[in-house]
Design a protein around this motif. Structure first.
Motif, PDB file in Angstrom:
ATOM      1  N   ALA A 158       0.835  -1.205   0.000  1.00  0.00           N
ATOM      2  CA  ALA A 158       0.000   0.000   0.000  1.00  0.00           C
ATOM      3  C   ALA A 158       0.863   1.246   0.000  1.00  0.00           C
ATOM      4  CB  ALA A 158      -0.942  -0.015   1.205  1.00  0.00           C
ATOM      5  N   TRP A 159       1.939   1.213   0.785  1.00  0.00           N
ATOM      6  CA  TRP A 159       2.826   2.390   0.813  1.00  0.00           C
ATOM      7  C   TRP A 159       3.512   2.579  -0.535  1.00  0.00           C
ATOM      8  CZ3 TRP A 159       7.949   3.452  -0.003  1.00  0.00           C
ATOM      9  CH2 TRP A 159       8.375   4.733   0.365  1.00  0.00           C
ATOM     10  N   VAL A 160       4.055   1.516  -1.104  1.00  0.00           N
ATOM     11  CA  VAL A 160       4.740   1.627  -2.391  1.00  0.00           C
ATOM     12  C   VAL A 160       3.769   2.103  -3.467  1.00  0.00           C
ATOM     13  CG1 VAL A 160       5.849   0.305  -4.238  1.00  0.00           C
ATOM     14  CG2 VAL A 160       6.576  -0.016  -1.867  1.00  0.00           C
ATOM     15  N   ASP A 161       2.584   1.520  -3.523  1.00  0.00           N
ATOM     16  CA  ASP A 161       1.614   1.919  -4.540  1.00  0.00           C
ATOM     17  C   ASP A 161       1.249   3.398  -4.404  1.00  0.00           C
ATOM     18  OD1 ASP A 161       1.598  -0.624  -5.589  1.00  0.00           O
ATOM     19  OD2 ASP A 161      -0.267  -1.238  -4.616  1.00  0.00           O
ATOM     20  N   ALA A 162       1.137   3.858  -3.165  1.00  0.00           N
ATOM     21  CA  ALA A 162       0.788   5.270  -2.949  1.00  0.00           C
ATOM     22  C   ALA A 162       1.879   6.197  -3.471  1.00  0.00           C
ATOM     23  CB  ALA A 162       0.537   5.523  -1.470  1.00  0.00           C
ATOM     24  N   GLN A 163       3.146   5.769  -3.387  1.00  0.00           N
ATOM     25  CA  GLN A 163       4.248   6.629  -3.835  1.00  0.00           C
ATOM     26  C   GLN A 163       4.308   6.743  -5.356  1.00  0.00           C
ATOM     27  OE1 GLN A 163       5.341   8.022  -1.048  1.00  0.00           O
ATOM     28  NE2 GLN A 163       4.048   6.412  -0.179  1.00  0.00           N
ATOM     29  N   CYS A 164       3.613   5.856  -6.051  1.00  0.00           N
ATOM     30  CA  CYS A 164       3.658   5.861  -7.512  1.00  0.00           C
ATOM     31  C   CYS A 164       2.692   6.870  -8.122  1.00  0.00           C
ATOM     32  CB  CYS A 164       3.338   4.467  -8.051  1.00  0.00           C
ATOM     33  SG  CYS A 164       4.513   3.197  -7.508  1.00  0.00           S
ATOM     34  N   ALA A 165       1.827   7.463  -7.296  1.00  0.00           N
ATOM     35  CA  ALA A 165       0.875   8.448  -7.798  1.00  0.00           C
ATOM     36  C   ALA A 165       1.596   9.750  -8.150  1.00  0.00           C
ATOM     37  CB  ALA A 165      -0.207   8.709  -6.754  1.00  0.00           C
ATOM     38  N   ARG A 166       1.072  10.460  -9.126  1.00  0.00           N
ATOM     39  CA  ARG A 166       1.711  11.688  -9.592  1.00  0.00           C
ATOM     40  C   ARG A 166       1.917  12.701  -8.453  1.00  0.00           C
ATOM     41  NH1 ARG A 166       1.379  14.677 -14.617  1.00  0.00           N
ATOM     42  NH2 ARG A 166      -0.257  13.295 -15.385  1.00  0.00           N
ATOM     43  N   ASP A 167       0.903  12.853  -7.596  1.00  0.00           N
ATOM     44  CA  ASP A 167       0.978  13.912  -6.585  1.00  0.00           C
ATOM     45  C   ASP A 167       1.919  13.590  -5.433  1.00  0.00           C
ATOM     46  OD1 ASP A 167      -0.479  11.963  -5.319  1.00  0.00           O
ATOM     47  OD2 ASP A 167      -2.232  13.215  -4.908  1.00  0.00           O
ATOM     48  N   ARG A 168       2.480  12.378  -5.415  1.00  0.00           N
ATOM     49  CA  ARG A 168       3.445  12.025  -4.367  1.00  0.00           C
ATOM     50  C   ARG A 168       4.880  12.161  -4.840  1.00  0.00           C
ATOM     51  NH1 ARG A 168       0.873   9.134  -0.266  1.00  0.00           N
ATOM     52  NH2 ARG A 168       2.821   9.464   0.881  1.00  0.00           N
ATOM     53  N   ALA A 202       6.039  11.754 -19.383  1.00  0.00           N
ATOM     54  CA  ALA A 202       6.027  10.955 -20.611  1.00  0.00           C
ATOM     55  C   ALA A 202       4.617  10.473 -20.922  1.00  0.00           C
ATOM     56  CB  ALA A 202       6.987   9.774 -20.476  1.00  0.00           C
ATOM     57  N   ALA A 203       3.851  10.141 -19.883  1.00  0.00           N
ATOM     58  CA  ALA A 203       2.460   9.741 -20.101  1.00  0.00           C
ATOM     59  C   ALA A 203       1.646  10.912 -20.647  1.00  0.00           C
ATOM     60  CB  ALA A 203       1.857   9.220 -18.806  1.00  0.00           C
ATOM     61  N   ASP A 204       1.902  12.115 -20.144  1.00  0.00           N
ATOM     62  CA  ASP A 204       1.193  13.295 -20.650  1.00  0.00           C
ATOM     63  C   ASP A 204       1.493  13.534 -22.125  1.00  0.00           C
ATOM     64  OD1 ASP A 204       0.143  13.728 -18.136  1.00  0.00           O
ATOM     65  OD2 ASP A 204       1.645  15.233 -17.573  1.00  0.00           O
ATOM     66  N   ARG A 205       2.692  13.162 -22.556  1.00  0.00           N
ATOM     67  CA  ARG A 205       3.069  13.331 -23.967  1.00  0.00           C
ATOM     68  C   ARG A 205       2.568  12.194 -24.846  1.00  0.00           C
ATOM     69  NH1 ARG A 205       8.029  14.626 -21.360  1.00  0.00           N
ATOM     70  NH2 ARG A 205       8.873  12.574 -21.938  1.00  0.00           N
ATOM     71  N   GLY A 206       1.950  11.204 -24.242  1.00  0.00           N
ATOM     72  CA  GLY A 206       1.417  10.089 -25.009  1.00  0.00           C
ATOM     73  C   GLY A 206       2.413   8.975 -25.255  1.00  0.00           C
ATOM     74  N   GLU A 207       3.587   9.028 -24.602  1.00  0.00           N
ATOM     75  CA  GLU A 207       4.587   7.976 -24.781  1.00  0.00           C
ATOM     76  C   GLU A 207       4.233   6.732 -23.973  1.00  0.00           C
ATOM     77  OE1 GLU A 207       8.361   9.756 -23.873  1.00  0.00           O
ATOM     78  OE2 GLU A 207       7.877  11.541 -25.052  1.00  0.00           O
ATOM     79  N   LEU A 208       3.432   6.910 -22.935  1.00  0.00           N
ATOM     80  CA  LEU A 208       2.864   5.851 -22.113  1.00  0.00           C
ATOM     81  C   LEU A 208       1.393   6.179 -21.899  1.00  0.00           C
ATOM     82  CD1 LEU A 208       5.329   5.649 -19.080  1.00  0.00           C
ATOM     83  CD2 LEU A 208       5.038   3.864 -20.787  1.00  0.00           C
ATOM     84  N   THR A 209       0.622   5.210 -21.453  1.00  0.00           N
ATOM     85  CA  THR A 209      -0.717   5.538 -20.982  1.00  0.00           C
ATOM     86  C   THR A 209      -0.626   5.963 -19.513  1.00  0.00           C
ATOM     87  OG1 THR A 209      -1.269   3.338 -20.147  1.00  0.00           O
ATOM     88  CG2 THR A 209      -1.624   3.763 -22.515  1.00  0.00           C
ATOM     89  N   HIS A 210      -1.639   6.662 -19.054  1.00  0.00           N
ATOM     90  CA  HIS A 210      -1.645   7.065 -17.648  1.00  0.00           C
ATOM     91  C   HIS A 210      -1.878   5.876 -16.721  1.00  0.00           C
ATOM     92  CE1 HIS A 210      -2.117  11.066 -19.511  1.00  0.00           C
ATOM     93  NE2 HIS A 210      -1.481  11.481 -18.431  1.00  0.00           N
ATOM     94  N   PHE A 214      12.875  11.058 -11.389  1.00  0.00           N
ATOM     95  CA  PHE A 214      12.564  10.001 -12.351  1.00  0.00           C
ATOM     96  C   PHE A 214      11.054   9.748 -12.416  1.00  0.00           C
ATOM     97  CE2 PHE A 214      16.875   7.906 -11.130  1.00  0.00           C
ATOM     98  CZ  PHE A 214      17.552   8.779 -11.955  1.00  0.00           C
ATOM     99  N   GLY A 215      10.401   9.720 -11.250  1.00  0.00           N
ATOM    100  CA  GLY A 215       8.978   9.440 -11.219  1.00  0.00           C
ATOM    101  C   GLY A 215       8.163  10.513 -11.916  1.00  0.00           C
ATOM    102  N   GLY A 216       8.478  11.780 -11.644  1.00  0.00           N
ATOM    103  CA  GLY A 216       7.773  12.872 -12.300  1.00  0.00           C
ATOM    104  C   GLY A 216       7.956  12.851 -13.808  1.00  0.00           C
ATOM    105  N   ARG A 217       9.142  12.435 -14.248  1.00  0.00           N
ATOM    106  CA  ARG A 217       9.388  12.379 -15.693  1.00  0.00           C
ATOM    107  C   ARG A 217       8.631  11.228 -16.353  1.00  0.00           C
ATOM    108  NH1 ARG A 217      15.789  12.970 -15.089  1.00  0.00           N
ATOM    109  NH2 ARG A 217      15.623  14.561 -13.463  1.00  0.00           N
ATOM    110  N   VAL A 232       5.240   1.668 -14.019  1.00  0.00           N
ATOM    111  CA  VAL A 232       6.642   1.884 -14.361  1.00  0.00           C
ATOM    112  C   VAL A 232       7.382   2.475 -13.163  1.00  0.00           C
ATOM    113  CG1 VAL A 232       8.230   3.091 -15.900  1.00  0.00           C
ATOM    114  CG2 VAL A 232       6.108   2.122 -16.812  1.00  0.00           C
ATOM    115  N   VAL A 233       6.755   3.407 -12.449  1.00  0.00           N
ATOM    116  CA  VAL A 233       7.367   3.933 -11.222  1.00  0.00           C
ATOM    117  C   VAL A 233       7.574   2.807 -10.218  1.00  0.00           C
ATOM    118  CG1 VAL A 233       7.123   5.538  -9.289  1.00  0.00           C
ATOM    119  CG2 VAL A 233       6.347   6.225 -11.563  1.00  0.00           C
ATOM    120  N   ARG A 234       6.579   1.928 -10.095  1.00  0.00           N
ATOM    121  CA  ARG A 234       6.698   0.807  -9.159  1.00  0.00           C
ATOM    122  C   ARG A 234       7.870  -0.090  -9.511  1.00  0.00           C
ATOM    123  NH1 ARG A 234       2.562  -4.000  -9.376  1.00  0.00           N
ATOM    124  NH2 ARG A 234       4.184  -4.595 -10.874  1.00  0.00           N
TER     125      ARG A 234
END
Length: 402
Positions: free
Chosen positions: A197-207, A220-228, A213-216, A234-236
């Motif tokens: 639960a803690w790890v999954d929570a850290q993968c959210a954009r606002d954390r 990349a998802a915002d640019r359409g290189e990944l889905t949201h 690396f995570g913000g980037r 990928v952060v996980r």
């Protein structure tokens, strides 16, 4: 070593349990027996095919078409069994599903990112070494091998400071889960929901900090290189594989130098050897010992047909000490070129963060080489058993100042 006739022909059969405590503690005798038995050995206990020689392990690692990762890189077969968490888009996926996450992460962890981090990480390493030199004796695992990655890598990802103690037990469980459901898995299972639960929570954009690396990854998802939907997975992957493996690699290289003082002097004489030292330690100790793959079709390996749908168990550590590939393979030697080792995998699924781990090791070893004349063992190292990883729980050291 027990050899019998396999039902598909003459094939060495081994009834040992590679995940038993005695083999996790001292894996080398079993690895040697598997290598000596032949290019493929049938592991009767788990109904899988073992590859322990360098030639076959290397070939299987690069052959993602015939040996897929998408059915899981552990004993569990995702064709029939539900994984304990959503599969990794890097480690447990094949093209085309694997392509976009790999491409995005490779760019984020590329040379430009490492140049940006280099000065900061070298300064952090100097500060850590300055602090520990005040202690007459220390445990090299928590004081160095854990302390440095747990500081610099989560910072680079953009994690907040609170809760980082969850990273190591979560990663340890993830790698244990690649093996059988033995006590290493069942004893930790009650704590997994909290860690996950803690790890999954850290993968959210606002954390995540926007520049890490995570913000980037989210950018990349915002640019359409990944889905949201892919971005948090990928952060996980970064948080799962980016800490434990580096910690155990650093512990391995510290252990190597404490037991090979002549090799430590080579690094002191030539600090540029620190990068080779880390790769030689990864070859010599293989922090990642094994991985599974699944045959997508009947595939011939070393004269044996691996049937479609069956698991192979690749012994990376055995391949890294195969005398058919390496001279004096059991010796830690900075005079060799270790670059062909399979400790980071090989081919399409080769560790995407390996250069980050190398930079962490280079920073810490360079700082130690400047200030420490000798690393001395003051007690017996203690192993931490894991179904996949070769780890040290404790490494009693005395650092002799230069």
């Amino acid at each position: 070593m027990t050899e019998t006739l396999h039902r598909a022909g003459t094939l060495p059969v081994n009834d040992a349990d590679p995940f038993a405590p005695e083999h996790l503690e001292t894996p080398e005798p079993l690895h040697a027996a598997l290598r000596d038995a032949g290019p493929v050995v049938y592991l009767a206990r788990y109904d899988v095919y073992a590859l322990a020689r360098y030639e076959q392990v290397h070939a299987a690692l690069v052959n993602w078409q015939d040996f897929q990762s998408g059915a899981g890189v552990g004993l569990s077969n995702f064709r029939y069994e539900k994984p304990w968490r959503p599969p990794s888009l890097l480690l447990e996926a094949d093209p085309p599903r694997h392509d976009a996450p790999r491409r995005v992460l490779a760019a984020i962890l590329g040379p430009r990112a490492l140049r940006r981090l280099r000065q900061t990480w070298f300064a952090e390493a100097e500060a850590l070494v300055e602090r520990v030199l005040g202690e007459r004796e220390l445990d090299g695992v928590p004081a160095l091998a854990e302390a440095f990655p747990l500081r610099v890598f989560p910072d680079a990802v953009g994690l907040q400071r609170e809760g980082r103690q969850n990273l190591l037990p979560y990663g340890n469980f993830a790698f244990n889960a690649f093996g059988p459901a033995n006590s290493l898995v069942t004893d930790a299972a009650p704590h997994v929901p909290e860690w996950a639960a803690w790890v999954d929570a850290q993968c959210a954009r606002d954390r995540l900090g926007p520049d890490g690396f995570g913000g980037r990854i989210w950018a990349a998802a915002d640019r359409g290189e990944l889905t949201h939907e892919q971005a948090p997975l990928v952060v996980r992957s970064l948080l799962t594989a980016g800490v434990d493996t580096t910690v155990h690699g650093l512990a391995a290289v510290l252990h190597a130098f404490a037991t090979h003082p002549g090799q430590w002097q080579r690094v002191r004489d030539n600090p540029a050897a620190a990068r080779v030292a880390f790769d030689e330690a990864v070859r010599w100790a293989s922090p990642v010992q094994t991985f599974f793959r699944t045959a997508t079709t009947d595939t011939l390996v070393g004269g044996t047909t691996i049937p479609e749908g069956r698991k192979i168990l690749m012994f990376l550590a055995a391949a890294n000490r195969d005398p058919r590939r390496w001279e004096r393979p059991d010796t830690f030697d900075l005079g060799r070129d270790p670059s062909g080792h399979v400790g980071f995998g090989m081919g399409l699924h080769q560790c995407v963060g390996q250069h980050v781990a190398r930079l962490e090791a280079e920073a810490l070893l360079t700082a130690l080489a400047r200030r420490v004349r000798r690393l001395e063992l003051t007690g017996e190292p203690v192993r931490q058993h894991n179904n996949t990883l070769r780890a040290l729980r404790s490494l009693p050291l005395r650092l002799h100042p230069a």
